[in-house]
Write an enzyme that holds these catalytic residues in place. Structure first.
Site, PDB file in Angstrom:
ATOM      1  N   LYS A   1       0.837  -1.186   0.000  1.00  0.00           N
ATOM      2  CA  LYS A   1       0.000   0.000   0.000  1.00  0.00           C
ATOM      3  C   LYS A   1       0.883   1.251   0.000  1.00  0.00           C
ATOM      4  O   LYS A   1       2.060   1.111   0.334  1.00  0.00           O
ATOM      5  CB  LYS A   1      -0.950   0.025   1.201  1.00  0.00           C
ATOM      6  CG  LYS A   1      -0.288  -0.303   2.509  1.00  0.00           C
ATOM      7  CD  LYS A   1       0.059   0.726   3.513  1.00  0.00           C
ATOM      8  CE  LYS A   1       0.266   2.139   3.294  1.00  0.00           C
ATOM      9  NZ  LYS A   1       1.327   2.737   4.093  1.00  0.00           N
TER      10      LYS A   1
ATOM     11  N   HIS B   1      -0.278  -4.232   6.420  1.00  0.00           N
ATOM     12  CA  HIS B   1       0.350  -5.012   7.499  1.00  0.00           C
ATOM     13  C   HIS B   1      -0.387  -4.865   8.829  1.00  0.00           C
ATOM     14  O   HIS B   1      -0.216  -5.680   9.717  1.00  0.00           O
ATOM     15  CB  HIS B   1       1.849  -4.711   7.608  1.00  0.00           C
ATOM     16  CG  HIS B   1       2.185  -3.416   8.269  1.00  0.00           C
ATOM     17  ND1 HIS B   1       2.146  -2.219   7.628  1.00  0.00           N
ATOM     18  CD2 HIS B   1       2.578  -3.145   9.535  1.00  0.00           C
ATOM     19  CE1 HIS B   1       2.503  -1.261   8.457  1.00  0.00           C
ATOM     20  NE2 HIS B   1       2.773  -1.792   9.634  1.00  0.00           N
TER      21      HIS B   1
ATOM     22  N   HIS C   1      -4.632   1.568   6.761  1.00  0.00           N
ATOM     23  CA  HIS C   1      -4.569   1.010   8.116  1.00  0.00           C
ATOM     24  C   HIS C   1      -5.765   1.412   8.992  1.00  0.00           C
ATOM     25  O   HIS C   1      -6.407   0.568   9.607  1.00  0.00           O
ATOM     26  CB  HIS C   1      -3.292   1.452   8.838  1.00  0.00           C
ATOM     27  CG  HIS C   1      -2.029   1.110   8.109  1.00  0.00           C
ATOM     28  ND1 HIS C   1      -1.881  -0.020   7.357  1.00  0.00           N
ATOM     29  CD2 HIS C   1      -0.832   1.752   8.027  1.00  0.00           C
ATOM     30  CE1 HIS C   1      -0.649  -0.063   6.846  1.00  0.00           C
ATOM     31  NE2 HIS C   1      -0.006   1.006   7.232  1.00  0.00           N
TER      32      HIS C   1
HETATM   33  C1  BG6 Z   1       3.412   2.262   7.001  1.00  0.00           C
HETATM   34  C2  BG6 Z   1       3.467   3.716   6.683  1.00  0.00           C
HETATM   35  O1  BG6 Z   1       2.420   1.621   6.242  1.00  0.00           O
HETATM   36  O2  BG6 Z   1       3.118   2.075   8.379  1.00  0.00           O
HETATM   37  C3  BG6 Z   1       4.499   4.412   7.546  1.00  0.00           C
HETATM   38  O3  BG6 Z   1       3.781   3.896   5.320  1.00  0.00           O
HETATM   39  C4  BG6 Z   1       4.255   4.104   9.005  1.00  0.00           C
HETATM   40  O4  BG6 Z   1       4.492   5.806   7.318  1.00  0.00           O
HETATM   41  C5  BG6 Z   1       4.098   2.618   9.241  1.00  0.00           C
HETATM   42  O5  BG6 Z   1       5.370   4.591   9.734  1.00  0.00           O
HETATM   43  C6  BG6 Z   1       3.676   2.311  10.666  1.00  0.00           C
HETATM   44  O6  BG6 Z   1       3.711   0.933  10.876  1.00  0.00           O
HETATM   45  P1  BG6 Z   1       3.908   0.314  12.328  1.00  0.00           P
HETATM   46  O7  BG6 Z   1       3.711  -1.135  12.142  1.00  0.00           O
HETATM   47  O8  BG6 Z   1       5.277   0.704  12.774  1.00  0.00           O
HETATM   48  O9  BG6 Z   1       2.849   0.956  13.170  1.00  0.00           O
END
Ligand code: BG6
Length: 489
Positions: A149, A179, A241
């Site tokens: 994404k 994710h 997300h």
């Molecule tokens: C990513 C974004 O999808 O998710 C980033 O592109 C962000 O900008 C990250 O920092 C955050 O992921 P997590 O798992 O560290 O909360």
């Protein structure tokens, strides 16, 4: 170590963008963890592709360094070298014609097996890469493609990408990764909602006052200034997300735990979101951009200084008030916020129940706070249920707000695998449940596009906030206007 799962048959994983941040920081450490846990067999191949003309030894050296920096599982030197022996490097410029035939020959050298193409590149390359793979007839059989994404930058570009990818890969071969869906607490939300009789009867407007979803980061834009200047927090975090988390909270119980049953329900939620456009965006959304300030690590520059290539119009923070227009959720606000350089790194979902209808306690008992269920995604994954209980001992019946507190790490005594560990193996196994279907991604953009258009039309720049705070004061006003506050326990 995390609880081990079943080993998968030997497979080939081809990573486009093999020298990039995602590959080195997330994908290879995730693969190493699964290998160390016995789930990836020797004989599998991890073929990293990149434009740089480096040899395999140099690439493996980079992977070794990346594992030192990013892997949680202490390296057993021998096992790690065996893992590194699975890693190969192939120089290839995805936009060029050279190198592809060699790639095809390299892939053909292995016996028939599951083959995964992981596109850890910018979305502009998805179409040319998929076209080349189709021309080279590399897309048939047990072959899957993983798309990172954000998929496109609006509905039109996402649809164009989906259509072009669809010419090379069938939908069942296409794994659009978000994710957040692989995070332990998100899975636990499904367990909590549908594995217990306790919550589901209360899971509706009659009993729930509002929902808050916060994904706060302390990091800035890091090494991704170019990407981020065009994306901003709405495209980078909310479109995928945060909306996925909202769907998991708001969806109807699916009839089964299969991919389409869950994704059908999530899609209905996305379609039921009340539109936010130029008529109400000023009231329902706040966007911000950080200025210089300080986080726990010390002073930090503002977004424009930090990124060098930043844009004054790019938001690094978004807060908004959404509504799901259906019987279950009528009138229940969903407050969403996310931002970089905030006061703390915390991701959580707060389900705030309604106040009791009548109090039998006198003023001496103290105020009665409504119950809250807090699902913590990170750090310290767990669940807290805030209740009113009696303060212990004599002295009259005084009430106190206390949490039933369950930390997953303490309760289960295991390391929680990173989301990518689970998702990568789901791709190999061909299980798309935790991946976004084409119609979901497009429905999410359909809701996001009018917000982007409204911001653009307003001509207003994002509101400044000091790095290390909770964002612009307007985000506090957004929720306090409704007589509510952001959760902060
Ligand atoms: C990513 C974004 O999808 O998710 C980033 O592109 C962000 O900008 C990250 O920092 C955050 O992921 P997590 O798992 O560290 O909360």
């Amino acid at each position: 170590m995390s609880g081990s799962g079943q080993a998968v048959e030997a497979f080939d994983l081809v990573i486009f963008g093999g020298t990039g941040d995602l590959a080195l920081r997330k994908l290879l450490p995730a693969l190493w963890h699964r290998y160390a846990d016995g789930q990836i067999r020797d004989g599998s191949r991890i073929l990293a592709l990149g434009r740089e003309a480096i040899d395999e030894t140099t690439y493996r050296q980079r992977v070794r360094a990346a594992l030192d920096r990013n892997a949680v599982v202490a390296a057993d030197a021998l096992a790690r070298e065996r893992f590194l022996a699975l890693v190969e490097y192939h120089a290839l410029d995805a936009t060029d014609v050279a190198g592809w035939r060699d790639l095809a020959a390299r892939l053909a050298a292995a016996p028939p097996r599951v083959r995964v193409f992981y596109l850890a590149t910018s979305a502009e390359l998805y179409v040319p890469i998929c076209e080349r793979l189709r021309e080279l007839e590399l897309t048939a059989g047990e072959v899957r493609v993983v798309l990172e994404k954000p998929l496109g930058s609006d509905l039109a570009s996402a649809t164009a990408i989906n259509t072009a990818v669809g010419r090379a890969f069938a939908e069942r071969q296409t794994f659009r990764i978000d994710h957040y869906l692989g995070k332990e607490t998100v899975q636990n939300l499904i367990a909590l909602r549908f594995g217990n009789a306790l919550f589901e009867p209360l899971w509706r407007a009659e009993h729930i006052d509002h929902v808050q979803i916060t994904v706060a980061e302390t990091v800035g834009v890091e090494g991704r200034a170019g990407y981020y200047a065009n994306a901003g927090a709405l495209r980078d975090m909310v479109q995928n997300h945060l909306l996925q988390l909202l769907c998991m909270v708001a969806m109807e119980p699916p009839p089964a735990l299969d991919a389409d049953a869950i994704r059908d329900e999530k899609l209905k939620v996305l379609r039921a979101l009340a539109p936010i456009d130029a008529t109400n965006a000023g009231r329902l959304t706040v966007r911000g951009q950080y200025r210089a300030g300080a986080t726990s690590g010390g002073p930090v520059p503002g977004y424009l200084e930090e990124s060098g290539r930043g844009d004054a119009g790019t938001e690094t923070f978004v807060a908004l008030r959404a509504e799901v227009q259906n019987w279950r959720w009528a009138g229940v606000p969903f407050y969403l916020r996310t931002g970089k350089r905030l006061a703390e790194r915390v991701s959580e979902i707060v389900v705030a129940f309604r106040a009791i209808p009548h109090s039998i306690f006198g003023a001496a008992a103290g105020p009665i706070a409504p119950n809250k269920l807090v699902l913590r995604l990170q750090p310290d994954e767990g669940v807290k249920l805030w209740l009113m209980l009696k303060h212990p001992g004599p002295g009259g019946l005084r009430l106190r707000r206390v949490p039933l507190d369950m930390s997953f790490a303490e309760a289960f005594g295991v390391r929680h695998p990173d989301a990518y560990e689970r998702l990568l193996l789901d791709v190999v196994r061909g299980n798309p449940t935790l991946f976004m279907r084409r119609d979901e991604v497009e429905a999410a953009w359909r809701w996001i596009d009018p917000i982007l258009a409204a911001w653009e039309a307003s001509g207003e720049p994002p509101k400044p906030y000091t790095a290390g705070t909770w964002g612009p004061s307007a985000a506090v006003a957004l929720i306090e206007r409704d007589g509510r506050t952001w959760h902060d326990d």
